[in-house]
Design a protein around this motif. Structure first.
Motif, short mmCIF file in Angstrom:
data_model
loop_
_atom_site.label_atom_id
_atom_site.label_comp_id
_atom_site.label_asym_id
_atom_site.label_seq_id
_atom_site.Cartn_x
_atom_site.Cartn_y
_atom_site.Cartn_z
N VAL A 150 23.28 0.01 -21.36
CA VAL A 150 22.70 1.08 -22.19
C VAL A 150 23.76 1.70 -23.10
CG1 VAL A 150 21.39 3.24 -22.18
CG2 VAL A 150 20.97 1.54 -20.39
N ILE A 151 24.93 1.94 -22.54
CA ILE A 151 26.03 2.48 -23.35
C ILE A 151 26.40 1.51 -24.48
CG2 ILE A 151 28.47 3.15 -23.32
CD1 ILE A 151 26.65 5.22 -22.03
N ASP A 152 26.45 0.22 -24.14
CA ASP A 152 26.75 -0.79 -25.16
C ASP A 152 25.68 -0.80 -26.25
OD1 ASP A 152 29.00 -1.52 -23.77
OD2 ASP A 152 28.11 -3.30 -22.85
N PHE A 153 24.44 -0.59 -25.86
CA PHE A 153 23.32 -0.54 -26.81
C PHE A 153 23.52 0.62 -27.80
CE2 PHE A 153 19.04 1.05 -27.90
CZ PHE A 153 18.45 -0.10 -28.41
N ILE A 154 23.95 1.77 -27.28
CA ILE A 154 24.19 2.94 -28.14
C ILE A 154 25.34 2.67 -29.11
CG2 ILE A 154 24.86 5.38 -28.17
CD1 ILE A 154 23.53 5.57 -25.35
N HIS A 155 26.43 2.10 -28.59
CA HIS A 155 27.57 1.77 -29.45
C HIS A 155 27.16 0.75 -30.53
CE1 HIS A 155 30.54 4.12 -27.37
NE2 HIS A 155 30.41 3.45 -26.22
N PHE A 156 26.32 -0.20 -30.13
CA PHE A 156 25.88 -1.21 -31.10
C PHE A 156 25.05 -0.57 -32.21
CE2 PHE A 156 22.84 -4.24 -32.79
CZ PHE A 156 23.69 -5.28 -33.17
N ALA A 157 24.22 0.41 -31.85
CA ALA A 157 23.41 1.10 -32.86
C ALA A 157 24.31 1.75 -33.92
CB ALA A 157 22.54 2.16 -32.19
N VAL A 158 25.38 2.38 -33.45
CA VAL A 158 26.30 3.03 -34.39
C VAL A 158 27.07 1.99 -35.22
CG1 VAL A 158 28.25 4.60 -34.62
CG2 VAL A 158 26.51 5.03 -32.88
N LYS A 159 27.43 0.91 -34.57
CA LYS A 159 28.11 -0.18 -35.30
C LYS A 159 27.20 -0.70 -36.41
CE LYS A 159 30.13 -4.78 -34.71
NZ LYS A 159 30.38 -5.89 -33.74
N THR A 160 25.91 -0.82 -36.11
CA THR A 160 24.94 -1.27 -37.12
C THR A 160 24.91 -0.30 -38.30
OG1 THR A 160 23.59 -2.31 -35.40
CG2 THR A 160 22.52 -1.87 -37.51
N ALA A 161 25.02 1.00 -38.01
CA ALA A 161 25.03 2.00 -39.08
C ALA A 161 26.20 1.79 -40.03
CB ALA A 161 25.08 3.40 -38.48
N THR A 162 27.34 1.41 -39.48
CA THR A 162 28.51 1.18 -40.34
C THR A 162 28.37 -0.11 -41.14
OG1 THR A 162 29.75 0.02 -38.59
CG2 THR A 162 30.00 2.41 -38.72
N GLN A 163 27.64 -1.08 -40.57
CA GLN A 163 27.44 -2.36 -41.26
C GLN A 163 26.31 -2.30 -42.28
OE1 GLN A 163 26.86 -4.66 -37.63
NE2 GLN A 163 28.77 -5.77 -38.03
N MET A 164 25.41 -1.33 -42.10
CA MET A 164 24.23 -1.22 -42.99
C MET A 164 24.17 0.21 -43.53
SD MET A 164 21.50 -3.39 -40.66
CE MET A 164 20.41 -3.82 -42.03
N PRO A 165 25.11 0.59 -44.38
CA PRO A 165 25.22 1.99 -44.82
C PRO A 165 24.02 2.50 -45.62
CG PRO A 165 26.68 0.56 -46.10
CD PRO A 165 26.17 -0.26 -44.97
N LYS A 166 23.20 1.60 -46.15
CA LYS A 166 22.02 2.02 -46.90
C LYS A 166 20.83 2.34 -45.98
CE LYS A 166 23.23 -0.47 -51.12
NZ LYS A 166 22.81 -1.49 -52.12
N TYR A 167 21.00 2.15 -44.69
CA TYR A 167 19.95 2.41 -43.72
C TYR A 167 20.28 3.68 -42.93
CZ TYR A 167 17.83 -2.20 -44.34
OH TYR A 167 17.19 -3.30 -44.85
N LYS A 168 19.23 4.42 -42.58
CA LYS A 168 19.37 5.48 -41.59
C LYS A 168 19.15 4.86 -40.22
CE LYS A 168 17.82 9.37 -44.45
NZ LYS A 168 16.78 10.45 -44.59
N ILE A 169 20.00 5.21 -39.29
CA ILE A 169 19.89 4.70 -37.92
C ILE A 169 19.58 5.87 -36.99
CG2 ILE A 169 21.05 3.48 -36.05
CD1 ILE A 169 20.59 1.76 -38.56
N ILE A 170 18.37 5.87 -36.44
CA ILE A 170 17.98 6.89 -35.46
C ILE A 170 18.29 6.35 -34.06
CG2 ILE A 170 16.09 8.21 -34.44
CD1 ILE A 170 14.64 8.03 -37.13
N VAL A 171 19.01 7.12 -33.27
CA VAL A 171 19.28 6.76 -31.88
C VAL A 171 18.56 7.78 -31.01
CG1 VAL A 171 21.01 6.19 -30.15
CG2 VAL A 171 21.54 5.89 -32.59
N ARG A 172 17.55 7.31 -30.28
CA ARG A 172 16.68 8.21 -29.52
C ARG A 172 16.99 8.15 -28.03
NH1 ARG A 172 11.88 10.93 -29.54
NH2 ARG A 172 10.78 10.89 -27.54
N SER A 173 17.19 9.30 -27.41
CA SER A 173 17.47 9.34 -25.96
C SER A 173 16.20 9.09 -25.16
CB SER A 173 18.08 10.68 -25.57
OG SER A 173 17.13 11.73 -25.74
N HIS A 174 16.37 8.89 -23.87
CA HIS A 174 15.27 8.63 -22.94
C HIS A 174 15.26 9.72 -21.87
CE1 HIS A 174 13.07 6.63 -19.66
NE2 HIS A 174 12.55 5.85 -20.58
#
Length: 448
Positions: A295-319
């Motif tokens: 799960v932690i890796d999933f969160i880090h990957f979401a943020v990494k995606t944000a840096t790779q796709m700067p034209k996209y908004k990345i929402i990270v939603r908690s559970h």
């Protein structure tokens, strides 16, 4: 992989049943339950998955069957008979004193094994009661709910009967479920999800005592192999969300009457054109399948995606069962296209309404997101062959499962496709109807 697991399952089941034979306790043969849920203790474990992957020949597969066949008998422990009997008699007396059996004129009794099922059944309950039919709740355990609930008395344990101690984990449940019988005579029982031992026992009692049981789908396959509790379900009907689910449940329940009714709590939404927004839906730990580190890796990957796709908004939603650590948010606070949605402050609908894609590891939320105009995506976070990933790969026209290396390129490829018609067709396959239409379809089925 699935074929090998199924071959193993049926071979082991047959050998154990041949050895154990039949054992009837209060009208229920406990042996099939014993075998079915014994297999549940390991069939989704990493150890088992690695062992069956290594079994490349029929001989090696048979040796694996023999290994777990012997393991069943090695795992069996001789209970302290007197202690077990005393505990069961004490439970019986306790229930006689404190579990108040009430008379009820209800037409439907809903078995509640988890508090969340109260909200899931409520829209169905409301419509039934508007039609003049009464709904009451059977509680497996004590609950603080203000609903019209019943906690019936346990039947006296027949400790002199064959198999009472040998299969005690099931005979004790049968005693408890027998306490529901006076209420259920000539009534109808509703269960939600249907994969627990208590669910199966109530369904089997329905066959013997002429009350009907209806099971409503909740969730879907998130493991490497289907839960044994979702196999050979003994209900009169299984009411599922759509044909995609009906087809895949049918594989494990060839004799069961499965009807596609729709999703009662998902609503039909007016879909607007979505901007470049990707929702990463964090989910809770799930045994060996999704560890805390996954799960932690999933969160880090979401943020990494944000840096790779700067034209996209990345929402990270908690559970609700996995809040995102504040330390992680602090580290990434300078990344402007990452938006943190805490489940306490943002409803799931609010998150999904903004998103064009909904990403999870194995959550049904990704599939439910299609009702909000989101494209469902799964991220392969570890090497376990999750069943939902395999099913989507086999039965979907477009790719829905990506690993870390091809995620960005995969999304970019999807952006070039005309997905609107595909999502409309796929939604109908996943969810025959939504909201009130689904509720009416469910009520029509349980009233026949």
């Amino acid at each position: 992989m699935t074929e090998k697991i199924e071959q193993f399952y049926h071979a082991l089941y047959t050998e154990l049943q041949s050895k154990l034979g039949v054992c009837i306790y209060k009208e229920i043969d406990v042996v099939p339950l014993e075998i079915q849920f014994y297999i549940n203790t390991f069939i989704n474990s990493k150890t088992f998955i690695h062992r069956i992957e290594e079994a490349v020949s029929e001989k090696e597969l048979q040796l694996l069957v023999e290994r777990y066949f012997e393991g069943y008998f090695l795992a069996k422990k001789n209970s302290q008979k007197i202690v077990v009997i005393i505990k069961d008699v004490f439970r019986y007396l306790n229930h006689q004193l404190f579990h108040k059996s009430k008379q009820s004129k209800a037409d439907f009794f809903v078995l509640i094994t988890n508090k969340k099922f109260f909200s899931y059944i409520k829209p169905i309950q409301d419509v039934l009661e508007q039609k003049g039919q009464k709904v009451a709740f059977l509680l497996w355990d004590k609950n603080d709910s203000n609903q019209n609930t019943h906690l019936p008395k346990t039947a006296f344990p027949a400790f002199w009967k064959k198999g009472y101690l040998e299969y005690h984990s099931f005979t004790s449940l049968i005693d408890r479920a027998n306490g529901f019988l006076p209420l259920l005579k000539n009534k109808k029982g509703i269960l939600i999800e249907g994969d627990l031992e208590a669910h199966h026992i109530l369904g089997l009692l329905g066959k013997e005592h002429q009350f009907e049981t209806y099971c409503l789908q909740w969730g879907f396959f998130g493991k490497t192999a289907t839960k044994p509790g979702w196999r050979d379900m003994p209900y009169d009907k299984l009411l599922v969300w759509g044909d995609f689910f009906a087809e895949n449940f049918k594989v494990y329940n060839p004799k069961l009457n499965i009807v596609s009714c729709g999703h009662p709590s998902l609503q039909k939404n007016v879909i607007s054109d979505k901007g470049n927004v990707i929702l990463f839906a964090v989910q809770k730990q799930f045994g060996e399948h999704i560890t805390k580190q996954d799960v932690i890796d999933f969160i880090h990957f979401a943020v990494k995606t944000a840096t790779q796709m700067p034209k996209y908004k990345i929402i990270v939603r908690s559970h609700p069962d996995f809040e995102i650590p504040e330390s992680i948010k602090q580290v990434y606070q300078s990344i402007g296209n990452v938006i943190w949605h805490d489940y306490k402050n943002f409803s799931l609908s609010q998150s999904l309404n903004q998103a064009k894609y909904c990403v999870s590891i194995s959550s049904t939320v990704s599939l439910e997101s299609i009702a909000f105009g989101c494209y469902p995506v799964y991220l392969k976070i570890n090497d376990l062959p999750l069943q939902i990933h395999q099913l989507l790969a086999q039965h979907s026209e477009y790719q829905h499962v990506f690993d870390a290396e091809n995620f960005v390129s995969g999304i970019q490829h999807l952006e070039k496709q005309n997905l609107k018609d595909y999502l409309t067709d796929f939604e109908h396959k996943l969810y025959r109807k939504l909201g009130n239409e689904a509720i009416n379809a469910i009520i029509s089925e349980i009233n026949t």
